[in-house]
Design an enzyme around this catalytic site. Sequence first.
Site, PDB file in Angstrom:
ATOM      1  N   TYR A 176      24.991  40.767  38.779  1.00 15.16           N
ATOM      2  CA  TYR A 176      25.361  39.600  37.967  1.00 15.16           C
ATOM      3  C   TYR A 176      25.150  38.307  38.757  1.00 15.16           C
ATOM      4  O   TYR A 176      24.454  37.399  38.315  1.00 15.16           O
ATOM      5  CB  TYR A 176      26.831  39.736  37.564  1.00 15.16           C
ATOM      6  CG  TYR A 176      27.349  38.649  36.641  1.00 15.16           C
ATOM      7  CD1 TYR A 176      26.968  38.601  35.308  1.00 15.16           C
ATOM      8  CD2 TYR A 176      28.239  37.677  37.109  1.00 15.16           C
ATOM      9  CE1 TYR A 176      27.462  37.620  34.455  1.00 15.16           C
ATOM     10  CE2 TYR A 176      28.740  36.700  36.269  1.00 15.16           C
ATOM     11  CZ  TYR A 176      28.357  36.676  34.931  1.00 15.16           C
ATOM     12  OH  TYR A 176      28.850  35.699  34.101  1.00 15.16           O
ATOM     13  N   VAL A 188      40.579  39.997  32.936  1.00 16.07           N
ATOM     14  CA  VAL A 188      42.019  40.022  33.219  1.00 16.07           C
ATOM     15  C   VAL A 188      42.860  39.493  32.059  1.00 16.07           C
ATOM     16  O   VAL A 188      43.922  40.052  31.759  1.00 16.07           O
ATOM     17  CB  VAL A 188      42.329  39.286  34.551  1.00 16.07           C
ATOM     18  CG1 VAL A 188      42.096  37.780  34.461  1.00 16.07           C
ATOM     19  CG2 VAL A 188      43.741  39.577  35.012  1.00 16.07           C
ATOM     20  N   PRO A 197      36.384  38.177  44.481  1.00 18.59           N
ATOM     21  CA  PRO A 197      36.610  36.874  45.124  1.00 18.59           C
ATOM     22  C   PRO A 197      38.110  36.574  45.290  1.00 18.59           C
ATOM     23  O   PRO A 197      38.902  36.843  44.388  1.00 18.59           O
ATOM     24  CB  PRO A 197      35.941  35.886  44.162  1.00 18.59           C
ATOM     25  CG  PRO A 197      34.891  36.689  43.466  1.00 18.59           C
ATOM     26  CD  PRO A 197      35.494  38.060  43.319  1.00 18.59           C
TER      27      PRO A 197
END
Length: 309
Positions: free
Chosen positions: A144, A186, A272
Amino acid sequence: MPTILVTGGAGFLGSHLCDRLIARGDDVICVDNFFTGRKDNIRHLLGNPRFELIRHDIVHPLFVEADQIYNLACPASPVAYQYNSIKTIKTSTIGMVNMLGLAKRCRARILQASTSEVYGDPEVHPQPESYWGHVNPVGPRSCYDEGKRVAESLCMAYHEAHRVEVRLIRIFNTYGPRMHPDDGRVVSNFIMQALRGEPLTIFGEGLQTRSFCYCEDLIDGMIRMMDQDESVGPVNLGNPGEFTMLELAQEVLRLTGSHSLLTHVDLPKDDPRQRKPDITLAGKLLNWSPRYSLADGLVPTIAYYRSLL
Ligand code: NAD
Ligand code: UDP
Ligand code: UDP
């Protein structure tokens, strides 16, 4: 009326964009292969004479006439884009070349939906557009991240070699109604878990941060970027409010009134640790900043997921 091509138009952001363009009177061609998008997202537009739906995969050439192209086709959820990493790379590279070829032939302006993922696991905080990023080229997210980096590079190459009018936006985590309930990101995960009374899955300790932008704000910035004549970008678009995943979970529990527990599961590789946009440039160039706070945006999002259950 201009004709506007929206690739990925049956997806979460694409369908909101189609709504806005139809509402202002444009003709819209929506192209989607329905990998993560759904007809339900655009069903209400299907009878509209100014709306046309084409089932098509942008990895294959496409010949239509358009004045502007919004290139949103690409799975955005880590679960979805890692499901078939080769296909994800093809979409951001071969698909990008095809859409740039189309823009060149039609002399159309093309906006590329790039991402904060080009910054990888950032060592600069918050992230300005001038930061070159910290991406693992061989990690699970690279299909990605690197795909989107090549797409930006292709846009600049077509701009320089063929004078194609390109616009680059780097979108930071955006959420809202029509995000697929099982998409794995999320916000949708936490809300669906809270509404079903299931434990909220916190990946790792939950101290990693993200900045969450409501879809309406994002679409507003995206259209402003397309319609200005000054800059090709890239321009960051996102909400600088920064939250840990534990804080997000608490906010979802508060707003849903759910008594779900929290459960910790393994942190995915290369996740991240922190992310927050520097949106100074978007402010200057587009006179844009987000209006929705996290709570303001979560309320209509929760109402949407409730309506699905
Ligand atoms: P989404 O998965 O809901 O939408 C993507 C759409 O593209 C889907 O309808 C899917 O079926 C379609 N698609 C995928 N591959 C295709 C192909 N080869 N040909 C044609 N259609 C294809 O995700 P979204 O959140 O709406 O994201 C839209 C765009 O914005 C993506 O390019 C994504 O990378 C970018 N973006 C989104 C976010 C975010 O937080 N939502 C952040 C950064 C970048
Ligand atoms: N392309 C497309 N639609 C168009 C014009 C081009 O899908 O309307 C594709 C074309 O098939 C080619 C790619 O875009 O593979 C790049 O086009 P470009 O003109 O840059 O390349 P060339 O045709 O010169 O290889
Ligand atoms: N995450 C989480 N629980 C989930 C899904 C995701 O704690 O059920 C974390 C994930 O580890 C990441 C953050 O939430 O740190 C945002 O994940 P998402 O997949 O939404 O987007 P991205 O990682 O691409 O920003």
